[in-house]
Design a protein around this motif. Sequence first.
Motif, short mmCIF file in Angstrom:
data_model
loop_
_atom_site.label_atom_id
_atom_site.label_comp_id
_atom_site.label_asym_id
_atom_site.label_seq_id
_atom_site.Cartn_x
_atom_site.Cartn_y
_atom_site.Cartn_z
N THR A 3 31.82 42.46 40.72
CA THR A 3 32.35 41.17 40.30
C THR A 3 32.18 41.07 38.79
OG1 THR A 3 31.59 40.28 42.39
CG2 THR A 3 32.22 38.70 40.72
N ARG A 4 33.25 40.64 38.11
CA ARG A 4 33.19 40.53 36.66
C ARG A 4 33.31 39.07 36.25
NH1 ARG A 4 37.87 44.84 36.43
NH2 ARG A 4 38.38 43.95 34.43
N ASN A 5 32.72 38.75 35.09
CA ASN A 5 32.79 37.39 34.58
C ASN A 5 33.83 37.32 33.47
OD1 ASN A 5 30.78 36.01 36.07
ND2 ASN A 5 29.22 37.13 34.94
N VAL A 18 33.59 29.64 32.68
CA VAL A 18 33.51 31.02 33.14
C VAL A 18 34.07 31.08 34.55
CG1 VAL A 18 31.98 32.93 33.72
CG2 VAL A 18 31.53 31.56 31.69
N THR A 20 34.83 33.90 37.77
CA THR A 20 34.45 35.23 38.21
C THR A 20 35.55 35.81 39.10
OG1 THR A 20 33.32 34.35 40.13
CG2 THR A 20 31.99 34.71 38.16
N ALA A 27 40.39 35.85 38.63
CA ALA A 27 39.77 34.79 37.83
C ALA A 27 40.84 33.84 37.29
CB ALA A 27 38.97 35.40 36.69
N GLU A 43 36.87 39.08 28.97
CA GLU A 43 35.96 39.75 29.89
C GLU A 43 34.59 39.84 29.24
OE1 GLU A 43 35.63 43.89 32.40
OE2 GLU A 43 37.55 43.30 31.55
N ARG A 44 33.55 39.37 29.95
CA ARG A 44 32.19 39.39 29.44
C ARG A 44 31.76 40.83 29.16
NH1 ARG A 44 28.81 34.91 30.89
NH2 ARG A 44 29.71 33.18 29.75
#
Length: 89
Positions: A3-5, A18, A20, A27, A43-44
């Motif tokens: 999972t990306r933030n 934010v 996810t 997102a 993208e974090r």
Amino acid sequence: AETRNFALRDKKGNEIGVFTGKQPRQAALKAANRGHKDIRLRERGTKKVHIFAGERVKVKKPKGAPAWMPNEIWKPKVKKIGVEKLDEI
């Protein structure tokens, strides 16, 4: 896949939320469902900003939906416009 933030940015580049998801599109759909139209997700951990145009439309609830669901629901739609690289965050 992890999972990306993704940080939602406004026009001035301030990060205002934010979302996810495993992919940027996932997102973006969440952001669109909250009513954001011009969606810029950074993208974090990277300097990539994914740019989407978002909208949400009222649709009838799907067949087989639970009884508690209202007859009309919001369905998000997004279209990817491109990716920008930031010089610095």
